[in-house]
Scaffold this motif. Structure first.
Motif, short mmCIF file in Angstrom:
data_model
loop_
_atom_site.label_atom_id
_atom_site.label_comp_id
_atom_site.label_asym_id
_atom_site.label_seq_id
_atom_site.Cartn_x
_atom_site.Cartn_y
_atom_site.Cartn_z
N LEU A 189 9.85 -79.57 -4.70
CA LEU A 189 9.38 -80.61 -3.90
C LEU A 189 10.44 -81.53 -3.37
O LEU A 189 10.72 -81.90 -2.28
CB LEU A 189 8.50 -81.52 -4.72
CG LEU A 189 7.68 -82.59 -3.99
CD1 LEU A 189 6.78 -82.12 -2.49
CD2 LEU A 189 6.52 -83.38 -4.79
N ILE A 190 11.44 -82.12 -4.28
CA ILE A 190 12.34 -82.86 -4.11
C ILE A 190 13.49 -82.23 -3.04
O ILE A 190 13.86 -82.74 -2.03
CB ILE A 190 13.07 -83.45 -5.14
CG1 ILE A 190 12.09 -84.39 -6.06
CG2 ILE A 190 14.34 -84.19 -4.93
CD1 ILE A 190 12.82 -84.63 -7.30
N LEU A 191 13.78 -80.98 -3.47
CA LEU A 191 14.90 -80.13 -2.65
C LEU A 191 14.23 -80.06 -1.14
O LEU A 191 15.08 -80.39 -0.34
CB LEU A 191 14.89 -78.86 -3.40
CG LEU A 191 16.10 -77.85 -2.27
CD1 LEU A 191 17.36 -78.67 -2.29
CD2 LEU A 191 15.99 -76.85 -3.21
N TYR A 192 13.14 -79.61 -0.93
CA TYR A 192 12.52 -79.33 0.13
C TYR A 192 12.30 -80.66 1.15
O TYR A 192 12.30 -80.77 2.37
CB TYR A 192 11.21 -78.40 0.24
CG TYR A 192 11.66 -76.93 0.07
CD1 TYR A 192 12.31 -76.14 1.12
CD2 TYR A 192 11.51 -76.58 -1.18
CE1 TYR A 192 12.54 -74.73 0.88
CE2 TYR A 192 11.92 -74.99 -1.26
CZ TYR A 192 12.33 -74.31 -0.56
OH TYR A 192 12.74 -72.92 -0.85
N SER A 193 11.90 -81.70 0.30
CA SER A 193 11.61 -83.09 0.94
C SER A 193 13.08 -83.51 1.44
O SER A 193 12.97 -84.14 2.69
CB SER A 193 11.05 -83.90 -0.01
OG SER A 193 9.56 -83.53 -0.37
N CYS A 194 14.05 -83.64 0.79
CA CYS A 194 15.37 -83.83 1.21
C CYS A 194 15.81 -83.08 2.32
O CYS A 194 16.60 -83.59 3.26
CB CYS A 194 16.35 -83.92 -0.09
SG CYS A 194 16.08 -85.08 -1.12
N ALA A 195 15.53 -81.84 2.36
CA ALA A 195 16.11 -80.92 3.30
C ALA A 195 15.43 -81.09 4.65
O ALA A 195 15.96 -81.19 5.87
CB ALA A 195 15.90 -79.50 2.85
N GLY A 196 14.17 -81.63 4.54
CA GLY A 196 13.39 -81.85 5.84
C GLY A 196 13.87 -83.09 6.43
O GLY A 196 13.82 -83.05 7.67
N VAL A 197 14.18 -84.02 5.58
CA VAL A 197 14.44 -85.53 6.27
C VAL A 197 15.89 -85.18 6.98
O VAL A 197 16.20 -85.65 7.79
CB VAL A 197 14.64 -86.38 5.12
CG1 VAL A 197 15.30 -87.73 5.58
CG2 VAL A 197 13.19 -86.80 4.45
N LEU A 198 16.70 -84.54 6.15
CA LEU A 198 18.14 -84.26 6.81
C LEU A 198 18.18 -83.50 8.14
O LEU A 198 18.64 -83.82 9.05
CB LEU A 198 18.93 -83.40 5.78
CG LEU A 198 20.30 -83.10 6.11
CD1 LEU A 198 21.41 -84.31 6.45
CD2 LEU A 198 21.11 -82.45 5.19
N LEU A 199 17.02 -82.29 8.03
CA LEU A 199 17.04 -81.82 9.39
C LEU A 199 16.21 -82.37 10.35
O LEU A 199 16.73 -82.57 11.58
CB LEU A 199 15.97 -80.55 8.93
CG LEU A 199 15.67 -79.56 10.23
CD1 LEU A 199 17.01 -78.74 10.80
CD2 LEU A 199 14.72 -78.70 10.11
N LEU A 200 15.57 -83.61 10.28
CA LEU A 200 14.84 -84.55 11.15
C LEU A 200 16.07 -85.32 11.55
O LEU A 200 16.09 -85.52 12.81
CB LEU A 200 13.68 -85.21 10.57
CG LEU A 200 12.95 -86.20 11.34
CD1 LEU A 200 12.50 -85.57 12.38
CD2 LEU A 200 11.91 -87.17 10.52
N ILE A 201 16.82 -85.75 10.92
CA ILE A 201 17.98 -86.83 11.44
C ILE A 201 18.95 -86.07 12.38
O ILE A 201 19.15 -86.31 13.22
CB ILE A 201 18.53 -87.30 10.15
CG1 ILE A 201 17.58 -88.33 9.35
CG2 ILE A 201 19.86 -88.30 10.73
CD1 ILE A 201 18.00 -88.79 8.07
N LEU A 202 19.18 -84.69 11.79
CA LEU A 202 20.20 -83.90 12.76
C LEU A 202 19.59 -83.69 13.96
O LEU A 202 20.19 -83.54 15.07
CB LEU A 202 20.64 -82.77 12.08
CG LEU A 202 21.60 -83.13 10.60
CD1 LEU A 202 21.94 -81.92 10.15
CD2 LEU A 202 22.72 -84.04 11.06
N SER A 203 18.25 -83.21 13.91
CA SER A 203 17.75 -82.88 15.16
C SER A 203 17.35 -84.14 16.06
O SER A 203 17.58 -83.98 17.30
CB SER A 203 16.25 -82.35 14.94
OG SER A 203 16.32 -81.17 13.91
N LEU A 204 17.12 -85.12 15.65
CA LEU A 204 16.99 -86.48 16.42
C LEU A 204 18.36 -86.80 16.91
O LEU A 204 18.49 -86.91 18.14
CB LEU A 204 16.68 -87.69 15.72
CG LEU A 204 16.31 -89.10 16.10
CD1 LEU A 204 15.21 -88.73 17.39
CD2 LEU A 204 16.04 -89.94 15.06
#
Length: 374
Positions: A189-204
């Protein structure tokens, strides 16, 4: 005579103590000292109320290597005209003019007047910055609303939720350090949550840069959505502000826009030419998955079991050696036993699945990488 002289000195001291610091006499000398202190703190309360109000626009800047919060003089005047009820805190001074209130705050050292460091228009801009990032002390501490800046000198009171949040940082740090001992589901849960937030920031950031580049080349406009998302000093509201700021710079020349368009085309062609093929992508994916599996599947139980297996067997030196008399037979027996153990271990290694030969080339690469890692 001496006694009368001493009494006169005492009377003079009492008279001077009853005088007001401004030079006049206190009309009510029987006023308790607590009420006098409260009367002096009226401007302090007024300044704190003024600073916490949302309608008074303010910014942060650097003043002599110190970050300060400041506002403009004209915004102070407009604020008090639109909110006259806030002057009720001043009591008897509520009927003073705005300039007199500002000068009173300056005299009590609740404010200091500042000036911009850069006083000339930079190349490519039409006017000076509305909110400069660097300030310096002004030589006259007099209130003015003509391009004047004023910085608060007192420490702002933090709300209760910020104080409680400050105590949670050590707990968060300890929780991050204890990540390896979390259960398997929590790790995922923590791993995929952090990866999702990082992907959101880079995409933005990528979409933001793509929109800016397209509008700059086609229309010659500098449009930055989320303009303060990369700012070093910004409040939480400014950080997530969506609408871009007004473009105050000159429009770029068509030659500059054509040059950046050619550079963008060349970069896109180079990235497309050097893009990895399917086999390389599969290899990179396997490497990443192996690293993720090592992080998720690690547990203290496995670590302790591995440490126990690596510990050598310790022979007790106090135990009697019964084979000491027959040294030759014990040596030959020990040699035969070691040869049998090595033969059995060799058979176990050959029969194990971990050291089986790969079937195809991709598995052979992964097999070679595991052997090198071991």
């Amino acid at each position: 005579m001496k006694k009368s002289g001493g009494a006169e000195k005492k009377r003079v001291r009492r008279t001077s103590a009853a005088a007001v610091p401004g030079g006049g006499r206190d009309p009510n000398p029987d006023t308790p000292p607590g009420k006098q202190a409260a009367k002096r703190d009226v401007y302090q309360v007024f300044a704190e109320k003024l600073r916490d109000h949302k309608d008074l626009e303010s910014r942060w800047a650097v003043l002599q290597e110190t970050r300060v919060e400041y506002f403009r003089g004209k915004d102070f005047v407009n604020f008090l005209k639109n909110h006259p009820e806030i002057k009720d805190i001043l009591g008897s001074d509520q009927n003073l003019e705005v300039e007199d209130i500002g000068n009173a705050l300056l005299r009590k050292k609740l404010l200091i007047r500042c000036d911009r460091v850069v006083k000339t228009v930079r190349p490519g801009k039409k006017k000076l910055s509305t909110w400069p990032a660097h300030l310096e002390m002004y030589h006259e501490h007099v209130f003015s609303d003509n391009d004047a800046f004023f910085a608060w000198t007192f420490e702002k009171r933090h709300p209760l939720w910020q104080t409680l949040l400050s105590f949670s940082w050590p707990v968060l740090t300890l929780a991050i350090c204890l990540f390896p001992v979390y259960p398997h589901q929590c790790k995922i849960l923590i791993l995929y949550s952090c990866a999702g937030v990082l992907l959101l920031i880079l995409s933005l950031l990528f979409v933001r840069a793509a929109i800016f580049g397209a509008l700059y080349i086609i229309l010659g406009k500098r449009v930055w959505f989320f303009p303060s998302i990369l700012a070093e000093e910004a409040t939480l509201g400014e950080l997530f502000r969506f609408w871009p700021k007004k473009d105050e710079e000159e429009r770029p020349k068509w030659t500059t826009r054509l040059f950046y368009a050619l550079v963008a085309v060349v970069v896109i062609l180079l990235l497309r030419h050097h893009a990895p093929d399917e086999a390389a992508r599969a290899r990179y994916q396997k490497r990443v998955f192996n690293i993720i599996d090592d992080v998720i599947e690690w547990s203290p139980r496995l670590a302790l079991s591995g440490m126990m297996e690596k510990q050598p067997t310790v022979v007790n030196a106090t135990e009697p050696n019964h084979n000491f008399t027959d040294g030759s037979s014990s040596d030959t027996g020990g040699g035969e036993a070691s040869e049998e153990q090595s033969g059995d271990s060799g058979k176990k290694i050959e029969d194990s699945d971990a050291f089986q030969q790969p079937d195809n080339t991709e598995d052979s690469d992964v097999f070679q990488e595991r052997n090198d890692h071991i």
